[in-house]
Design an enzyme around this catalytic site. Sequence first.
Site, PDB file in Angstrom:
ATOM      1  N   ASP A 219       0.861  -1.194   0.000  1.00  0.00           N
ATOM      2  CA  ASP A 219       0.000   0.000   0.000  1.00  0.00           C
ATOM      3  C   ASP A 219       0.896   1.243   0.000  1.00  0.00           C
ATOM      4  O   ASP A 219       2.031   1.169  -0.468  1.00  0.00           O
ATOM      5  CB  ASP A 219      -0.960  -0.062   1.200  1.00  0.00           C
ATOM      6  CG  ASP A 219      -2.238   0.727   0.963  1.00  0.00           C
ATOM      7  OD1 ASP A 219      -2.171   1.790   0.324  1.00  0.00           O
ATOM      8  OD2 ASP A 219      -3.313   0.299   1.412  1.00  0.00           O
ATOM      9  N   HIS A 242       2.061   2.057  -3.197  1.00  0.00           N
ATOM     10  CA  HIS A 242       1.093   2.981  -3.784  1.00  0.00           C
ATOM     11  C   HIS A 242       1.582   4.426  -3.767  1.00  0.00           C
ATOM     12  O   HIS A 242       0.796   5.352  -3.890  1.00  0.00           O
ATOM     13  CB  HIS A 242      -0.269   2.838  -3.108  1.00  0.00           C
ATOM     14  CG  HIS A 242      -0.924   1.504  -3.360  1.00  0.00           C
ATOM     15  ND1 HIS A 242      -2.164   1.163  -2.887  1.00  0.00           N
ATOM     16  CD2 HIS A 242      -0.490   0.419  -4.065  1.00  0.00           C
ATOM     17  CE1 HIS A 242      -2.472  -0.068  -3.280  1.00  0.00           C
ATOM     18  NE2 HIS A 242      -1.472  -0.547  -3.985  1.00  0.00           N
TER      19      HIS A 242
END
Length: 396
Positions: A219, A242
């Site tokens: 993430d 991310h």
Amino acid sequence: MLLVISLLFCLLHHSHGSAYNVMNYGAKGDGKTDDTKAFQEAWQQLCNDVGPKSRLTIPLTKTFLVGPINFQGPCKSPSIHLRILGTIVAPDNPSSWNNCETGAWLFFANVNGLIIDGDGTIDGRGNAWWTKSLTDIAKEFKCAIPPSALHFENCNGLRLRHLKHRDSPRNHISLSRCSYSTISNLDIAAPANSPNTDGIDVSLSTQIQILDSVIKTGDDCIALINGSSQINITGINCGPGHGISIGSLGINGEYATAEGIYVRNCNFSGTQNGARIKTWQGGSGYARDITFEQITLHNVNNPILIDQYYCPGGNNCPKETSAVKISGINYRFFQGTSSSRTAINFDCSNKVACSGISLDQINITSTVIGESTIARCNNAYGASSSTEPSATCLIR
Ligand SMILES: *[C@@H]1O[C@H](CO)[C@@H](O)[C@H](O)[C@H]1NC(C)=O
Ligand SMILES: *[C@@H]1O[C@H](CO)[C@@H](O)[C@H](O)[C@H]1NC(C)=O
Ligand SMILES: *[C@@H]1O[C@H](CO)[C@@H](O)[C@H](O)[C@H]1NC(C)=O
Ligand SMILES: *[C@@H]1O[C@H](CO)[C@@H](O)[C@H](O)[C@H]1NC(C)=O
């Protein structure tokens, strides 16, 4: 004579603070025995030591299995040093955690001047959590959500450095209500497909530096959430992951803020996003005075992204008329490649425009040879110079 020596020893001992070793509190360090109690007792001693430089060592070449621990302050010494040389691992079966009270595995609260370093490893063994649904986690592990591996609550002057962080059940490190703290030289890793395994999350904190670290997770490498201000991030190698995100902000109509954020000299490699600002529809507050500069991109899906319609898991988010106001956002000296055509995407709220966006010295080409990149804007005000792809969609 003996009296004099012991008196002298006492004095020295006192003025320098004590050196504790977790082995002296019954820890086995064999990776199998539960060493939680030993850690708790050693922490009590350390925290009660008047210092000024008290230290607890977690020794090299050993592996310590510990369950959730609440490292509570305030401590008596102005500087508390936890030296992690060996490896700390979480139980491999989460049903034996038996405590989700703090929302974290290793939870530090109200400790000022805390130093954690030592080249050791903190392994959250998140795999058992990642594969479960929230319903099963609630039922089997008695937790609403998987825990953070390492959380700092209400800290001042934290120094967290030179450690390896592996496979957290959720985010690896989170800071809340912290100030004047520095996180540096960390090596954080979890599989690219592990859910919600942010590297470092910051909220309700000010005057924080995050420096010189390698972050590879499933993430956000770093997420600056509500109440983040005066944050410097430099020298981060991010990917997979991310990207570095401001937000998400404004979930459930909340008032949220982020300001004074400076991200410099960072690399993104194979990440979903590079420099991202994400807000939910329906929130209020602001994200402002944010700069990203000297950014290198390799094969990044959304190199520059403002997403005011953040809605993970699909488009089931209702249309709302308010939004977190975005202004004063600077992007300078970006170089590298985008794996999608839209290298620059400012998808601002239809109701609350983004203003003061500035792009300068940007050159983002496509990973696909012969394909060109584009910029897209929705209700975005600002200006660009020396920017490729050209961002003429910005409203002046
Ligand atoms: C961030 O960097 C700027 C410019 O180098 C500096 O003035 C500021 O004090 C730094 N802030 C923090 C929190 O380190
Ligand atoms: C966000 O932070 C502000 C303080 O900066 C606080 O007033 C507000 O309640 C916070 N919002 C949420 C949702 O936590
Ligand atoms: C980014 O990558 C380049 C090589 O691609 C390297 O020279 C530079 O040191 C890296 N920057 C950081 C912050 O690691
Ligand atoms: C942009 O980057 C590409 C690939 O690195 C390079 O070929 C091109 O000359 C650069 N353009 C400018 C204006 O610097």
